[in-house]
Design a protein around this motif. Structure first.
Motif, PDB file in Angstrom:
ATOM      1  N   ILE A 316       0.833  -1.209   0.000  1.00 30.19           N
ATOM      2  CA  ILE A 316       0.000   0.000   0.000  1.00 30.19           C
ATOM      3  C   ILE A 316       0.866   1.257   0.000  1.00 30.19           C
ATOM      4  O   ILE A 316       0.616   2.214  -0.745  1.00 30.19           O
ATOM      5  CB  ILE A 316      -0.943  -0.019   1.217  1.00 30.19           C
ATOM      6  N   ALA A 317       1.898   1.242   0.855  1.00 30.81           N
ATOM      7  CA  ALA A 317       2.783   2.405   0.930  1.00 30.81           C
ATOM      8  C   ALA A 317       3.495   2.634  -0.392  1.00 30.81           C
ATOM      9  O   ALA A 317       3.636   3.785  -0.841  1.00 30.81           O
ATOM     10  CB  ALA A 317       3.802   2.213   2.051  1.00 30.81           C
ATOM     11  N   ARG A 318       3.917   1.562  -1.032  1.00 30.13           N
ATOM     12  CA  ARG A 318       4.622   1.711  -2.312  1.00 30.13           C
ATOM     13  C   ARG A 318       3.679   2.227  -3.396  1.00 30.13           C
ATOM     14  O   ARG A 318       4.053   3.081  -4.204  1.00 30.13           O
ATOM     15  CB  ARG A 318       5.225   0.372  -2.735  1.00 30.13           C
ATOM     16  N   ASN A 319       2.454   1.701  -3.426  1.00 26.72           N
ATOM     17  CA  ASN A 319       1.485   2.163  -4.424  1.00 26.72           C
ATOM     18  C   ASN A 319       1.161   3.642  -4.238  1.00 26.72           C
ATOM     19  O   ASN A 319       1.029   4.385  -5.211  1.00 26.72           O
ATOM     20  CB  ASN A 319       0.213   1.328  -4.343  1.00 26.72           C
ATOM     21  N   ARG A 320       1.036   4.063  -2.986  1.00 27.24           N
ATOM     22  CA  ARG A 320       0.764   5.472  -2.728  1.00 27.24           C
ATOM     23  C   ARG A 320       1.933   6.352  -3.144  1.00 27.24           C
ATOM     24  O   ARG A 320       1.737   7.442  -3.703  1.00 27.24           O
ATOM     25  CB  ARG A 320       0.451   5.673  -1.248  1.00 27.24           C
ATOM     26  N   HIS A 321       3.139   5.853  -2.881  1.00 24.48           N
ATOM     27  CA  HIS A 321       4.321   6.625  -3.266  1.00 24.48           C
ATOM     28  C   HIS A 321       4.414   6.743  -4.782  1.00 24.48           C
ATOM     29  O   HIS A 321       4.703   7.822  -5.316  1.00 24.48           O
ATOM     30  CB  HIS A 321       5.573   5.941  -2.719  1.00 24.48           C
ATOM     31  N   ASP A 322       4.128   5.651  -5.498  1.00 28.07           N
ATOM     32  CA  ASP A 322       4.171   5.691  -6.960  1.00 28.07           C
ATOM     33  C   ASP A 322       3.093   6.616  -7.514  1.00 28.07           C
ATOM     34  O   ASP A 322       3.328   7.354  -8.477  1.00 28.07           O
ATOM     35  CB  ASP A 322       3.986   4.285  -7.523  1.00 28.07           C
ATOM     36  N   ALA A 323       1.917   6.563  -6.882  1.00 30.54           N
ATOM     37  CA  ALA A 323       0.832   7.427  -7.347  1.00 30.54           C
ATOM     38  C   ALA A 323       1.175   8.892  -7.115  1.00 30.54           C
ATOM     39  O   ALA A 323       0.914   9.752  -7.966  1.00 30.54           O
ATOM     40  CB  ALA A 323      -0.465   7.062  -6.624  1.00 30.54           C
ATOM     41  N   TRP A 324       1.765   9.200  -5.968  1.00 25.58           N
ATOM     42  CA  TRP A 324       2.157  10.584  -5.669  1.00 25.58           C
ATOM     43  C   TRP A 324       3.246  11.066  -6.620  1.00 25.58           C
ATOM     44  O   TRP A 324       3.226  12.197  -7.081  1.00 25.58           O
ATOM     45  CB  TRP A 324       2.660  10.660  -4.235  1.00 25.58           C
ATOM     46  N   ARG A 325       4.182  10.156  -6.937  1.00 21.56           N
ATOM     47  CA  ARG A 325       5.281  10.538  -7.824  1.00 21.56           C
ATOM     48  C   ARG A 325       4.797  10.768  -9.246  1.00 21.56           C
ATOM     49  O   ARG A 325       5.281  11.655  -9.958  1.00 21.56           O
ATOM     50  CB  ARG A 325       6.339   9.423  -7.808  1.00 21.56           C
ATOM     51  N   ASP A 326       3.828   9.954  -9.698  1.00 23.20           N
ATOM     52  CA  ASP A 326       3.361  10.050 -11.079  1.00 23.20           C
ATOM     53  C   ASP A 326       2.228  11.052 -11.254  1.00 23.20           C
ATOM     54  O   ASP A 326       1.850  11.365 -12.381  1.00 23.20           O
ATOM     55  CB  ASP A 326       2.857   8.683 -11.562  1.00 23.20           C
ATOM     56  N   GLU A 327       1.686  11.570 -10.156  1.00 21.59           N
ATOM     57  CA  GLU A 327       0.530  12.459 -10.252  1.00 21.59           C
ATOM     58  C   GLU A 327       0.792  13.690 -11.104  1.00 21.59           C
ATOM     59  O   GLU A 327      -0.040  14.045 -11.948  1.00 21.59           O
ATOM     60  CB  GLU A 327       0.068  12.861  -8.860  1.00 21.59           C
ATOM     61  N   PRO A 328       1.922  14.394 -10.963  1.00 19.82           N
ATOM     62  CA  PRO A 328       2.146  15.579 -11.808  1.00 19.82           C
ATOM     63  C   PRO A 328       2.152  15.265 -13.292  1.00 19.82           C
ATOM     64  O   PRO A 328       1.730  16.080 -14.113  1.00 19.82           O
ATOM     65  CB  PRO A 328       3.510  16.090 -11.340  1.00 19.82           C
ATOM     66  N   MET A 329       2.600  14.070 -13.664  1.00 21.82           N
ATOM     67  CA  MET A 329       2.663  13.713 -15.077  1.00 21.82           C
ATOM     68  C   MET A 329       1.286  13.394 -15.628  1.00 21.82           C
ATOM     69  O   MET A 329       1.080  13.417 -16.840  1.00 21.82           O
ATOM     70  CB  MET A 329       3.581  12.515 -15.258  1.00 21.82           C
ATOM     71  N   LEU A 330       0.327  13.081 -14.735  1.00 23.09           N
ATOM     72  CA  LEU A 330      -0.994  12.693 -15.203  1.00 23.09           C
ATOM     73  C   LEU A 330      -1.921  13.896 -15.376  1.00 23.09           C
ATOM     74  O   LEU A 330      -3.002  13.778 -15.938  1.00 23.09           O
ATOM     75  CB  LEU A 330      -1.628  11.710 -14.198  1.00 23.09           C
ATOM     76  N   LYS A 331      -1.522  15.045 -14.853  1.00 22.62           N
ATOM     77  CA  LYS A 331      -2.379  16.219 -14.978  1.00 22.62           C
ATOM     78  C   LYS A 331      -2.393  16.723 -16.419  1.00 22.62           C
ATOM     79  O   LYS A 331      -1.381  16.669 -17.118  1.00 22.62           O
ATOM     80  CB  LYS A 331      -1.880  17.348 -14.068  1.00 22.62           C
TER      81      LYS A 331
END
Length: 347
Positions: A316-331
């Motif tokens: 869960i922690a890793r998925n959240r970290h990946d989602a947070w890291r990739d979030e700017p690229m998804l905007k």
């Protein structure tokens, strides 16, 4: 076929467990466990030590590319998956490869180290089982077991020998890769990404270093020996101590029986029956022997559930970290521009 064996093995194991409980007298068994009290909980952290030695062997085979504490944690998860989840006896290895890939980029190196480690483990189990057989004969005089258990070990020996020969000859996984690529729909399976040739090379590199394999064997064997302390301490706490040799014999042949009955989920019933049978050989009464079997099972469940919970928390922690890291690229581009304008105004 394997699916049918599991479906047949589970009710058979449950029936065996119920029969042991009825024959042993649950009231006496629960009284023995209650008399030992919370001291039995010390068996849970004690199990971390043999797993640490097992992780040390894997650490050597992985060329120390990940930290030992991290591999120890992965080893706890691997064992919990294989012993508590319905994944036969190899599901933990797949999970172990996935978790080790978080620290080591080369999939072939990680998978190769796990495969070779499994081969080393098989060798350790045979030697450990043979040691347990010697202990039984030396301390109880049951020579009749020499033929029965010895024959079972010899009959199962060709499987690991054949596996070692196939891996040592090289090219096994590359051949499997080429064969599977010819199957229908193989393009949708990602067969070309397996890297069979690289995996074969990683395995061959490890198998060409006998001193490294011997060191891994020694660490794992030491872990198995220390693992027998669980039986020794549990029987001591239950008020019926046995010798160190007796504890080794019970642990060794229980492990062998459990791996032989891999088609029974979690070895349910099989492990308990073998523990009771072997403990009785060393003069342990039936109620205490069954208490030992239940204590071993409870330790396995508690330790395994903690390991599985830590694994899920890490996922869960890793998925959240990946989602947070990739979030700017998804905007969208417009949103990123608006965010940039807001930051400039705030200055």
């Amino acid at each position: 076929m394997m699916k049918w064996l599991k479906w047949l093995g589970l009710p058979a194991g449950i029936a065996m467990l119920i029969a042991l409980a009825l024959h042993g007298g649950m009231n006496d068994v629960l009284h023995a466990i209650g008399a030992a009290g919370f001291a039995l909980l010390w068996l849970v952290p004690l199990h971390a030590l043999p797993l640490l030695l097992d992780a040390q062997a894997w650490w050597l085979l992985l060329r120390k590319r990940a930290s030992l504490p991290y591999l120890w944690w992965v080893a706890t998860v691997r064992e919990a998956v294989s012993r508590l989840l319905p994944v036969a006896s190899i599901g933990g290895e797949f999970v172990g490869v996935r978790l080790a890939r978080w620290k080591v980029d080369e999939t072939s190196v990680v998978a190769g180290s796990v495969i070779v480690e499994v081969l080393v483990t098989m060798a350790v189990q045979y030697v450990f089982a043979a040691l347990g057989l010697v202990m039984i004969i030396a301390q109880t005089g049951h020579d009749d077991l020499l033929f029965t258990i010895g024959a079972a070990l010899l009959l199962s020996l060709p499987l690991p020998v054949v596996a070692f020969v196939l891996l040592r000859r090289g090219g096994l996984f590359h051949k499997i890769e080429r064969w599977s690529a010819r199957l229908p729909m193989s393009a949708h399976w990602g067969v070309e990404r397996i890297g069979g040739a690289q995996l074969d090379a990683a395995i061959d590199t490890l198998l060409c270093e006998p001193f490294l394999l011997l060191r891994a064997f020694a660490w794992q064997f030491a872990g198995y020996l220390i693992g027998a302390s669980e039986v020794y301490l549990a029987l001591w706490m239950l008020g019926h101590p046995v010798s160190i040799g007796g504890a080794i014999a019970v642990e060794a042949l229980t492990q062998a029986a459990r791996h032989a009955a891999f088609f029974v989920p979690s070895g349910l019933g099989v492990q308990e029956a073998v523990v009771v049978l072997l403990a009785r050989l060393f003069g342990v009464d039936e109620q205490t022997a069954f208490s030992l079997a239940l204590v071993k099972r409870m330790r396995e469940v508690v330790f395994g559930c903690l390991a599985l919970a830590s694994w899920q928390a890490a996922e869960i922690a890793r998925n959240r970290h990946d989602a947070w890291r990739d979030e700017p690229m998804l905007k969208p581009v417009e949103q990123r521009r608006a965010d940039s304008d807001d930051r400039r105004r705030s200055r």
